[in-house]
Design a protein around this motif. Structure first.
Motif, PDB file in Angstrom:
ATOM      1  N   ARG A  52       0.950  -1.167  -0.037  1.00 46.09           N
ATOM      2  CA  ARG A  52       0.187   0.000   0.129  1.00 46.09           C
ATOM      3  C   ARG A  52       1.156   0.519   0.077  1.00 46.09           C
ATOM      4  O   ARG A  52       0.323   1.655  -0.487  1.00 46.09           O
ATOM      5  CB  ARG A  52      -1.290  -0.464   1.183  1.00 46.09           C
ATOM      6  CG  ARG A  52      -2.072  -0.798   1.816  1.00 46.09           C
ATOM      7  CD  ARG A  52      -3.112  -0.598   2.417  1.00 46.09           C
ATOM      8  NE  ARG A  52      -4.112  -1.441   3.183  1.00 46.09           N
ATOM      9  CZ  ARG A  52      -3.907  -2.923   3.486  1.00 46.09           C
ATOM     10  NH1 ARG A  52      -3.276  -2.115   4.642  1.00 46.09           N
ATOM     11  NH2 ARG A  52      -4.242  -3.332   3.551  1.00 46.09           N
ATOM     12  N   ASP A  53       1.985   1.221   0.793  1.00 51.40           N
ATOM     13  CA  ASP A  53       2.513   2.141   1.002  1.00 51.40           C
ATOM     14  C   ASP A  53       3.665   2.139  -0.725  1.00 51.40           C
ATOM     15  O   ASP A  53       3.748   3.680  -0.939  1.00 51.40           O
ATOM     16  CB  ASP A  53       4.033   2.326   2.464  1.00 51.40           C
ATOM     17  CG  ASP A  53       3.123   2.237   3.908  1.00 51.40           C
ATOM     18  OD1 ASP A  53       2.180   2.676   3.393  1.00 51.40           O
ATOM     19  OD2 ASP A  53       4.077   1.517   4.152  1.00 51.40           O
ATOM     20  N   SER A  54       4.235   1.328  -1.318  1.00 53.03           N
ATOM     21  CA  SER A  54       4.372   1.476  -2.464  1.00 53.03           C
ATOM     22  C   SER A  54       3.702   2.219  -3.255  1.00 53.03           C
ATOM     23  O   SER A  54       3.775   3.456  -4.550  1.00 53.03           O
ATOM     24  CB  SER A  54       5.096   0.482  -2.876  1.00 53.03           C
ATOM     25  OG  SER A  54       6.220  -0.112  -2.229  1.00 53.03           O
ATOM     26  N   ILE A  55       2.310   1.652  -3.205  1.00 59.19           N
ATOM     27  CA  ILE A  55       0.908   2.287  -4.466  1.00 59.19           C
ATOM     28  C   ILE A  55       1.545   3.521  -3.835  1.00 59.19           C
ATOM     29  O   ILE A  55       0.907   4.384  -5.531  1.00 59.19           O
ATOM     30  CB  ILE A  55       0.267   1.739  -4.346  1.00 59.19           C
ATOM     31  CG1 ILE A  55      -0.069  -0.016  -4.471  1.00 59.19           C
ATOM     32  CG2 ILE A  55      -0.935   1.807  -5.045  1.00 59.19           C
ATOM     33  CD1 ILE A  55      -1.425  -0.908  -4.684  1.00 59.19           C
TER      34      ILE A  55
ATOM     35  N   ALA B 149      -6.211   4.046  -6.241  1.00 59.03           N
ATOM     36  CA  ALA B 149      -7.087   3.501  -5.047  1.00 59.03           C
ATOM     37  C   ALA B 149      -7.842   2.470  -5.129  1.00 59.03           C
ATOM     38  O   ALA B 149      -8.179   1.192  -5.163  1.00 59.03           O
ATOM     39  CB  ALA B 149      -8.427   4.857  -5.471  1.00 59.03           C
ATOM     40  N   GLN B 150      -7.789   2.044  -6.840  1.00 55.73           N
ATOM     41  CA  GLN B 150      -7.719   1.007  -7.725  1.00 55.73           C
ATOM     42  C   GLN B 150      -7.297   0.051  -7.266  1.00 55.73           C
ATOM     43  O   GLN B 150      -7.495  -1.276  -7.049  1.00 55.73           O
ATOM     44  CB  GLN B 150      -8.934   1.303  -9.006  1.00 55.73           C
ATOM     45  CG  GLN B 150      -9.220  -0.173  -9.908  1.00 55.73           C
ATOM     46  CD  GLN B 150      -9.552  -0.023 -11.317  1.00 55.73           C
ATOM     47  OE1 GLN B 150      -9.511   1.137 -12.366  1.00 55.73           O
ATOM     48  NE2 GLN B 150      -9.953  -0.876 -12.189  1.00 55.73           N
ATOM     49  N   VAL B 151      -6.383  -0.130  -6.972  1.00 58.16           N
ATOM     50  CA  VAL B 151      -5.027  -0.827  -7.098  1.00 58.16           C
ATOM     51  C   VAL B 151      -5.012  -2.236  -5.904  1.00 58.16           C
ATOM     52  O   VAL B 151      -5.230  -2.138  -5.325  1.00 58.16           O
ATOM     53  CB  VAL B 151      -3.281  -0.247  -7.167  1.00 58.16           C
ATOM     54  CG1 VAL B 151      -2.461  -1.641  -7.303  1.00 58.16           C
ATOM     55  CG2 VAL B 151      -3.891  -0.226  -9.427  1.00 58.16           C
ATOM     56  N   THR B 152      -5.180   0.141  -5.198  1.00 56.17           N
ATOM     57  CA  THR B 152      -5.161  -0.413  -3.664  1.00 56.17           C
ATOM     58  C   THR B 152      -6.255  -0.913  -3.222  1.00 56.17           C
ATOM     59  O   THR B 152      -6.225  -2.254  -2.629  1.00 56.17           O
ATOM     60  CB  THR B 152      -4.793   0.929  -2.898  1.00 56.17           C
ATOM     61  OG1 THR B 152      -3.734   1.216  -3.101  1.00 56.17           O
ATOM     62  CG2 THR B 152      -4.343   0.840  -1.503  1.00 56.17           C
ATOM     63  N   GLN B 153      -7.143  -1.227  -3.740  1.00 57.12           N
ATOM     64  CA  GLN B 153      -8.648  -2.107  -3.649  1.00 57.12           C
ATOM     65  C   GLN B 153      -8.086  -3.137  -4.119  1.00 57.12           C
ATOM     66  O   GLN B 153      -9.076  -4.559  -2.994  1.00 57.12           O
ATOM     67  CB  GLN B 153     -10.180  -1.626  -4.508  1.00 57.12           C
ATOM     68  CG  GLN B 153     -11.180  -1.843  -3.970  1.00 57.12           C
ATOM     69  CD  GLN B 153     -11.851  -1.328  -4.638  1.00 57.12           C
ATOM     70  OE1 GLN B 153     -12.248  -0.235  -5.487  1.00 57.12           O
ATOM     71  NE2 GLN B 153     -13.280  -2.298  -4.965  1.00 57.12           N
TER      72      GLN B 153
END
Length: 130
Positions: A84-87, A118-122
Motif C-alpha cells: 500500500r505504501d509503495s502504491i 485507489a483502484q490498485v489499492t482496492q
C-alpha cells in the motif's frame, strides 16, 4: 515464527585519511576511528577491500567471526501495508503493470492518478499481495 541465520564476519581495518569514517556505501552503517578494526558481513567486506587506500584486512579473534541473527517472519498485514505504501508513490505505468501482472486486471490509464492508486489499492485489499 522466527528463524536464526548465521552471517560470516570479516575483520576490516579503516586506513583512510579521515579521523572518523561512517560507511554509507556498503550498507553496514558502521563507524570506524582511524586505524580501528571492526567486524563486517563478508559480502560487504569483499566490496570494501577493493578500495585498498581506505580498507584492509584487520585482525580479530576467531570466536567472533560468525554472528547469529534472529529474523522475524513478516506478517501478512506488514507485507500488505508495504505494498500500500509503495502504491502511493507509483506512477500510472507502474500501477497498470502491477494490476495486470498480479490481478490480471487492465486499468484505464486515462483516469487521474489518484483514482488509479485507489483502484490498485482496492485490489490489494481484496485479493492480498501474493
Amino acid at each position: 515464527m522466527s528463524d536464526v541465520i548465521h552471517i560470516a564476519l570479516t575483520p576490516i581495518k579503516y586506513i583512510g585519511k579521515r579521523a572518523k569514517n561512517t560507511d554509507a556505501t556498503y550498507g553496514t552503517n558502521l563507524t570506524w576511528q582511524a586505524g580501528e578494526t571492526l567486524l563486517v558481513p563478508a559480502e560487504s567486506a569483499n566490496r570494501m577491500l577493493a578500495h585498498k587506500d581506505v580498507y584492509e584486512h584487520g585482525e580479530a579473534s576467531a570466536d567472533h567471526q560468525v554472528m547469529a541473527v534472529t529474523v522475524k517472519a513478516e506478517s501478512e498485514d506488514e507485507k500488505t501495508q508495504e505494498v500500500r505504501d509503495s502504491i502511493a508513490s507509483w506512477e500510472k505505468p507502474a500501477l497498470a503493470s502491477y494490476a495486470l501482472n498480479n490481478f490480471n486486471v487492465k486499468v484505464d490509464k486515462r483516469q487521474p492518478i489518484d483514482a488509479l492508486r485507489a483502484q490498485v489499492t482496492q485490489l490489494v485489499d481484496q485479493f492480498g499481495t501474493e
